[in-house]
Design an enzyme around this catalytic site. Structure first.
Site, mmCIF file in Angstrom:
data_model
loop_
_atom_site.group_PDB
_atom_site.id
_atom_site.type_symbol
_atom_site.label_atom_id
_atom_site.label_comp_id
_atom_site.label_asym_id
_atom_site.label_seq_id
_atom_site.Cartn_x
_atom_site.Cartn_y
_atom_site.Cartn_z
ATOM 1 N N CYS A 142 15.485 -41.063 10.232
ATOM 2 C CA CYS A 142 14.531 -40.015 10.724
ATOM 3 C C CYS A 142 15.076 -39.039 11.813
ATOM 4 C CB CYS A 142 13.121 -40.542 11.103
ATOM 5 S SG CYS A 142 11.999 -39.315 11.436
ATOM 6 N N CYS B 181 11.097 -35.287 2.106
ATOM 7 C CA CYS B 181 11.749 -35.789 3.061
ATOM 8 C C CYS B 181 13.452 -35.841 2.327
ATOM 9 C CB CYS B 181 11.724 -37.202 3.569
ATOM 10 S SG CYS B 181 12.582 -37.827 4.834
ATOM 11 N N ASN C 99 0.735 7.917 15.272
ATOM 12 C CA ASN C 99 1.302 7.187 14.082
ATOM 13 C C ASN C 99 2.621 7.509 13.977
ATOM 14 O OD1 ASN C 99 2.120 6.106 11.760
ATOM 15 N ND2 ASN C 99 0.281 6.683 10.638
ATOM 16 N N CYS D 192 4.375 4.971 9.841
ATOM 17 C CA CYS D 192 3.757 4.621 8.301
ATOM 18 C C CYS D 192 5.187 4.763 7.480
ATOM 19 C CB CYS D 192 2.832 5.953 7.801
ATOM 20 S SG CYS D 192 2.449 5.849 6.314
ATOM 21 N N CYS E 131 -3.887 -41.943 3.690
ATOM 22 C CA CYS E 131 -3.182 -41.726 2.689
ATOM 23 C C CYS E 131 -3.380 -41.959 1.196
ATOM 24 C CB CYS E 131 -1.710 -42.524 2.758
ATOM 25 S SG CYS E 131 -0.435 -42.509 1.502
ATOM 26 N N CYS F 169 11.764 -34.089 12.093
ATOM 27 C CA CYS F 169 11.502 -32.815 11.790
ATOM 28 C C CYS F 169 10.181 -32.827 11.543
ATOM 29 C CB CYS F 169 12.339 -32.434 10.919
ATOM 30 S SG CYS F 169 12.484 -33.072 9.397
ATOM 31 N N ASN G 17 0.876 -1.233 -0.154
ATOM 32 C CA ASN G 17 -0.128 0.048 -0.091
ATOM 33 C C ASN G 17 0.838 1.200 -0.121
ATOM 34 O OD1 ASN G 17 -1.808 2.135 0.466
ATOM 35 N ND2 ASN G 17 -2.263 1.317 2.735
ATOM 36 N N CYS H 148 2.297 -33.046 3.576
ATOM 37 C CA CYS H 148 0.880 -34.076 3.264
ATOM 38 C C CYS H 148 -0.351 -33.251 3.025
ATOM 39 C CB CYS H 148 0.895 -35.121 4.405
ATOM 40 S SG CYS H 148 -0.656 -36.232 4.028
#
Lengths: 402, 415
Positions: free
Chosen positions: B378, B354, B136, B139, B344, B381, B78, B388
């Site tokens: 694994c 992964c 303000n 800005c 799944c 994480c 803006n 997914c």
């Protein structure tokens, strides 16, 4: 009367909508869609390109893999191929791959992209008989390999069933024109209104000849033969396309058959304004051959469809059918009867043994067949493209190319 | 039908609900503010009123958006500055709004360019009937360096201006912070020392949203050129929450009006949980209209019901103590993913992410098209769970590292 017939039935995507659809794609690791495309168009790759705003790259993927990409986008029964295994179905409904492909090929067209690049001339001359999907595809593919290719077409315009069979609302002639122009741009010469009489002579003049005359003849059932009010679907669709829908059809038409061609016929009839279109089908709905999309299109148009009935006799203009499983019979009287009960090849006209042609792609010497003649595969444009790719490879090997 | 008391007292002023328009194009004049009140907004921070000498002259066009796939925009740029109407008109609008909506809260946002003008504006808006003042100081698209975010990064100047405003008015006052700074705390503290009663955060972030690739000009193109300006919308919410959290940690019991990308009641609840008592909104209104307040209010009521609280106050700052320095987090365990094979759909996205973005622990069965996790590789994480598309991966078995003390327990883990 022909206005509805001439207008493409399904609207194309807007840029926003194609992004929405591409965003629904799960971008699978081993995408079932790409594995399922008979022509190897690789939808997973072009959808991913769309998703990452690379429309030009998407167009390249489609065009390089499928020389009739813009046509397949419109007429391919995707529900049987790429969309069948779509992982998204596990959530709601498959990605509308055909429509994304259409957006991509329309984009290619709008930008006048020139994607295909042919190799330097290899000095080999190839003749292709027939300019349907298989003929055009293999002509283009061999031209890309550097061959000098001439296509012989008996009709006044090239395109075969795409030109004279598939209704205008599903496949506009302008799209066929553009696809053909792309192939001509590769140096392919198309001789229309040229009927090949002597195949042996052609075989002598060219290093290789590919017979791609398809299944251009509509089958007739014996009981209907010789009646003026009975037509084959092939003839009817041909007439409509040639006359841009300006054909005279009575108000009460009976169609027999339930494949995609039958659906084309009944939908065309409705779009032409025929009041009563009755389709009687041998298969029951559970075994239906036409794609769901085409079936739904016909139903939307208000076609009456009766499934599981076999025609047993014709008396005047009344056909009596009996049901295959239920003791039941039905009589339908119509002013026009159109048979969409399969097609056959006219390859026999060349003095060749059709049964033998169906078994092999390399017939004898330098003669090959391509497309619908070969019995393997389905009679679709996408299978014609697949066949063209396979046979082009064989021709190339035969000609000694690498 | 849920009915909860959404009222809250902020800086001694009672708001019928915590939702306010922030000082911006959405609260530009009487008519707009009237409609906003009628739609159900609890308070309005009227578009920033500047000194009479400062003439506003806006560019056209003045906005740009950041989009992603087919989503409605997630970020908004803006270039509009402060109120364009004359000081007299603005003051008249304030007076009329207060008269017609005595039970709603009216906040005057002001911006001076000297101690005198700050003091004068404070006095004038107080006379007009405002309930509160917002300074303000932030800005980012002012055409004067004596105003806006250049001021907001200078703690000493902020303090002096706060003192000036306090000389001009006894109204409760909050200072609006700029996020274009590494640490907001020193500025916030300086403002409080200068007399501010609370803090509003955050104003917009200096940005370039997009560049036109053919013309090589930032967007929007203003007669051949573009400029850096403030970025807002959903995309800035994480930045806003972080600044508020840091101030609430450094300054106990600080009263905050939260601003930055609130679109849904969930966003609002998050602002409350990190310590905001009111929430100010602009971008979502520009995108969807004032009517969004209906779902903000109703959704928040349902949340209160679920949380068994009767007063919003009970939720304010409830997350502050649970956001701690990274060095104090429990690093003794890892949590493996749990894969719901029923849910799944076999897209393999977890496998790709992964392998390419984590530790190659997800294995892929080509036949069944289903993933499985190799615990030897694994690291817990849970990137897989985030990518997914069907939510089939959640936290699974928790295992303590060899370095962990025996007998350790884990209470709460979520990705």
């Amino acid at each position: 009367m022909s206005e509805k017939y001439l207008k493409e039935y399904e609207a194309g995507y807007t840029p926003k909508l194609v992004m929405e659809e591409a965003s629904r794609c799960l971008l699978c690791h081993d995408a079932p869609c790409s594995k399922a495309c008979p022509a190897g168009t690789d939808p997973a790759k072009f959808i991913r390109s769309v998703r990452f705003k690379n429309f030009k790259g998407a167009a390249e993927t489609v065009r390089i893999n499928n020389i009739l990409g813009a046509i397949c986008a419109r007429v391919c029964p995707t529900e049987r191929y790429c969309q069948l295994g779509c992982s998204r179905s596990g959530i709601d409904k498959p990605i509308d791959i055909g429509r994304i492909q259409r957006y991509v090929t329309d984009y290619e067209d709008c930008l006048k992209m020139d994607i295909l690049e042919k190799k330097a001339s290899n000095g080999k001359k190839v003749a292709v008989v027939g300019s349907g999907p298989a003929g055009l595809s293999i002509a283009g593919l061999l031209a890309l390999e550097g061959c000098s290719v001439v296509v012989f077409e008996k009709d006044a315009k090239a395109g075969g069933y795409m030109r004279y069979g598939m209704p205008e609302y599903r496949l506009p002639s302008s799209v066929v024109d553009k696809e053909i122009k792309r192939i001509q741009k590769l140096g392919v010469e198309i001789r229309t209104s040229t009927k090949v009489e002597d195949l042996k002579k052609l075989q002598k003049e060219y290093d290789a000849v590919v017979l791609a005359v398809g299944h251009s003849k509509g089958k007739m059932l014996p009981m209907f033969e010789g009646h003026r009010f009975v037509k084959t679907a092939v003839d009817f669709l041909h007439d409509c396309k040639k006359k841009k829908g300006n054909v005279k059809v009575p108000d009460n038409v009976l169609v027999i058959g339930g494949g995609d061609v039958a659906m084309d016929v009944v939908t065309t009839l409705k779009l032409l304004g025929v009041k009563q279109v009755t389709d009687v089908v041998y298969e029951t709905f559970s075994e239906f051959k036409a794609s769901k999309k085409e079936l739904m299109g016909a139903q939307e148009q208000g076609v009456s469809i009766m499934d599981g009935f076999v025609p047993v006799s014709l008396k005047g203009k009344t056909v009596r059918f009996t049901h295959r499983f239920v003791p039941s019979e039905v009589k339908v009287k119509a002013d026009l009867i159109i048979l969409a009960v399969g097609q056959a090849t006219e390859a026999g006209a060349f003095g060749l043994e059709v049964n033998k042609l169906q078994e092999v792609e390399k017939v004898e010497g330098n003669l090959f067949t391509c497309g619908d003649i070969y019995k393997g595969g389905e009679k679709t444009v996408v299978y014609a493209v697949r066949s063209a790719k396979e046979v082009a490879y064989k021709v190339k090997k035969y000609l000694g190319g690498k | 039908m849920v009915k909860k008391d959404l009222s809250i007292t902020f800086l001694g002023v009672k708001f019928p609900n915590p939702f306010c328009l922030s000082s911006s194009p959405v609260g530009n004049d009487y008519d707009m503010c009237k409609k906003a009140y009628d739609c159900g907004w609890g308070g309005i921070v009227f578009k920033t009123i500047g000194p009479k000498s400062y003439v506003i002259n806006e560019v056209s066009p003045r906005f740009d958006t950041l989009t992603k796939e087919a989503e409605p925009f997630v970020g908004f740029k803006n270039m509009e500055q402060i109120a364009e109407h004359s000081l007299e008109e603005n003051l008249a609008d304030l007076a009329r709004l207060k008269k017609e909506y005595p039970d709603k809260v009216l906040i005057a946002s002001i911006m001076g360019n000297s101690e005198e003008t700050w003091e004068d504006l404070a006095r004038k808006v107080t006379e007009a009937g405002a309930d509160m003042i917002e300074m303000n100081l932030s800005c980012p698209q002012m055409t004067s360096h004596a105003m806006g975010s250049d001021v907001g990064t200078n703690a000493e100047l902020c303090k002096r201006y706060c003192e000036a405003v306090k000389r001009g008015s006894k109204l409760p006052m909050m200072a609006k912070m700029t996020p274009n700074i590494t640490d907001m705390v020193p500025v916030a503290k300086a403002c409080l020392e200068g007399g501010a009663d609370g803090i509003a955060a955050i104003n917009t972030i200096k940005s370039i949203c997009n560049i036109d690739l053919d013309k090589k000009i930032g967007m929007p193109i203003v007669n051949g050129k573009s400029a850096i300006s403030g970025y807002s919308g959903k995309a800035v919410k994480p930045v806003a929450l972080r600044f508020i959290q840091q101030m609430r940690t450094a300054i106990p019991n600080l009263e905050v009006s939260g601003i930055g990308g609130c679109e849904t009641w969930e966003d609002a609840a998050e602002f409350i949980l990190v310590g905001s008592k009111t929430i100010q909104v602009t971008t979502a209104i520009m995108q969807y209209g004032y009517r969004i307040v209906e779902d903000l209010c109703n959704g928040l009521m349902h949340y209160m019901e679920e949380q068994h609280v009767d007063h919003l106050e009970q939720l304010v700052g409830k997350a502050n103590k649970n956001i701690i320095p990274a060095e104090e987090l429990d690093r003794d365990y890892i949590v493996y993913p749990s894969i719901d094979k029923e849910k799944c759909v076999g897209c393999g996205r977890c496998y790709i992410s992964c392998y390419d973005g984590a530790h190659q622990a997800m294995e892929w069965d080509e036949e069944s098209r289903r993933p499985s996790c190799n615990h030897d590789k694994c690291v817990g994480c849970l990137l897989c769970g985030h990518v997914c598309p069907v939510g089939a991966i959640s936290k699974g078995e928790v295992v303590f590292k060899k370095t962990a003390k025996p007998g350790r327990k884990v209470q709460d883990v979520r990705l």
